[in-house]
Design a protein around this motif. Sequence first.
Motif, PDB file in Angstrom:
ATOM      1  N   TYR A  38       0.830  -1.206   0.000  1.00 49.76           N
ATOM      2  CA  TYR A  38       0.000   0.000   0.000  1.00 49.76           C
ATOM      3  C   TYR A  38       0.865   1.258   0.000  1.00 49.76           C
ATOM      4  O   TYR A  38       0.518   2.262  -0.623  1.00 49.76           O
ATOM      5  CB  TYR A  38      -0.939  -0.001   1.203  1.00 49.76           C
ATOM      6  CG  TYR A  38      -1.862   1.181   1.234  1.00 49.76           C
ATOM      7  CD1 TYR A  38      -2.833   1.351   0.257  1.00 49.76           C
ATOM      8  CD2 TYR A  38      -1.755   2.141   2.223  1.00 49.76           C
ATOM      9  CE1 TYR A  38      -3.670   2.445   0.267  1.00 49.76           C
ATOM     10  CE2 TYR A  38      -2.588   3.239   2.245  1.00 49.76           C
ATOM     11  CZ  TYR A  38      -3.545   3.385   1.264  1.00 49.76           C
ATOM     12  OH  TYR A  38      -4.371   4.472   1.272  1.00 49.76           O
ATOM     13  N   SER A  43      -3.088   3.422  -4.987  1.00 52.52           N
ATOM     14  CA  SER A  43      -4.262   3.336  -5.859  1.00 52.52           C
ATOM     15  C   SER A  43      -4.813   1.910  -5.963  1.00 52.52           C
ATOM     16  O   SER A  43      -5.939   1.716  -6.402  1.00 52.52           O
ATOM     17  CB  SER A  43      -3.922   3.862  -7.256  1.00 52.52           C
ATOM     18  OG  SER A  43      -2.951   3.036  -7.866  1.00 52.52           O
ATOM     19  N   LYS A  45      -5.572  -0.042  -3.481  1.00 57.55           N
ATOM     20  CA  LYS A  45      -6.003  -0.373  -2.121  1.00 57.55           C
ATOM     21  C   LYS A  45      -7.030  -1.506  -2.091  1.00 57.55           C
ATOM     22  O   LYS A  45      -6.876  -2.462  -1.332  1.00 57.55           O
ATOM     23  CB  LYS A  45      -6.581   0.872  -1.455  1.00 57.55           C
ATOM     24  CG  LYS A  45      -7.059   0.638  -0.051  1.00 57.55           C
ATOM     25  CD  LYS A  45      -7.622   1.904   0.557  1.00 57.55           C
ATOM     26  CE  LYS A  45      -8.112   1.634   1.956  1.00 57.55           C
ATOM     27  NZ  LYS A  45      -8.649   2.830   2.579  1.00 57.55           N
ATOM     28  N   GLN A  46      -8.074  -1.432  -2.894  1.00 57.86           N
ATOM     29  CA  GLN A  46      -9.136  -2.443  -2.867  1.00 57.86           C
ATOM     30  C   GLN A  46      -8.619  -3.815  -3.287  1.00 57.86           C
ATOM     31  O   GLN A  46      -8.929  -4.824  -2.662  1.00 57.86           O
ATOM     32  CB  GLN A  46     -10.288  -2.022  -3.773  1.00 57.86           C
ATOM     33  CG  GLN A  46     -11.094  -0.865  -3.237  1.00 57.86           C
ATOM     34  CD  GLN A  46     -11.754  -1.215  -1.921  1.00 57.86           C
ATOM     35  OE1 GLN A  46     -11.287  -0.818  -0.864  1.00 57.86           O
ATOM     36  NE2 GLN A  46     -12.818  -1.971  -1.989  1.00 57.86           N
ATOM     37  N   GLN A  47      -7.843  -3.874  -4.351  1.00 62.64           N
ATOM     38  CA  GLN A  47      -7.331  -5.151  -4.836  1.00 62.64           C
ATOM     39  C   GLN A  47      -6.363  -5.770  -3.828  1.00 62.64           C
ATOM     40  O   GLN A  47      -6.424  -6.968  -3.554  1.00 62.64           O
ATOM     41  CB  GLN A  47      -6.636  -4.953  -6.176  1.00 62.64           C
ATOM     42  CG  GLN A  47      -6.196  -6.251  -6.819  1.00 62.64           C
ATOM     43  CD  GLN A  47      -5.550  -6.017  -8.169  1.00 62.64           C
ATOM     44  OE1 GLN A  47      -5.287  -4.880  -8.547  1.00 62.64           O
ATOM     45  NE2 GLN A  47      -5.294  -7.086  -8.879  1.00 62.64           N
ATOM     46  N   PHE A  49      -6.302  -5.259  -0.609  1.00 62.50           N
ATOM     47  CA  PHE A  49      -7.029  -5.696   0.583  1.00 62.50           C
ATOM     48  C   PHE A  49      -7.735  -7.026   0.333  1.00 62.50           C
ATOM     49  O   PHE A  49      -7.770  -7.892   1.212  1.00 62.50           O
ATOM     50  CB  PHE A  49      -8.036  -4.628   1.016  1.00 62.50           C
ATOM     51  CG  PHE A  49      -8.666  -4.932   2.337  1.00 62.50           C
ATOM     52  CD1 PHE A  49      -7.941  -4.832   3.505  1.00 62.50           C
ATOM     53  CD2 PHE A  49      -9.989  -5.338   2.406  1.00 62.50           C
ATOM     54  CE1 PHE A  49      -8.514  -5.124   4.726  1.00 62.50           C
ATOM     55  CE2 PHE A  49     -10.576  -5.631   3.618  1.00 62.50           C
ATOM     56  CZ  PHE A  49      -9.837  -5.520   4.786  1.00 62.50           C
ATOM     57  N   GLY A  50      -8.266  -7.217  -0.860  1.00 65.54           N
ATOM     58  CA  GLY A  50      -8.903  -8.490  -1.197  1.00 65.54           C
ATOM     59  C   GLY A  50      -7.921  -9.648  -1.155  1.00 65.54           C
ATOM     60  O   GLY A  50      -8.222 -10.720  -0.617  1.00 65.54           O
TER      61      GLY A  50
END
Length: 76
Positions: A38, A43, A45-47, A49-50
């Motif tokens: 991170y 940018s 972040k979502q991927q 975190f998954g």
Amino acid sequence: MNVTLQSAKMIGAGLATIGLTGVGAGVGIVFGSLVMAYARNPSLKQQLFGYTILGFALTEAVALFALMMAFLILFT
């Protein structure tokens, strides 16, 4: 119950929980890698975190398996 059998069960259950130490280190590595990734590219972040949650779940599955084996050894 035979004292020797009971002692062997206690030792076996203790040895089965050794896997939990590796799981603790694994969870630390997973979330440490999330922080580093991170910091490099916010940018994603979502991927990231998954992927981290998937890694955490798979690591904890190993912990639950080791704990289940310890309980099976101890209580059967």
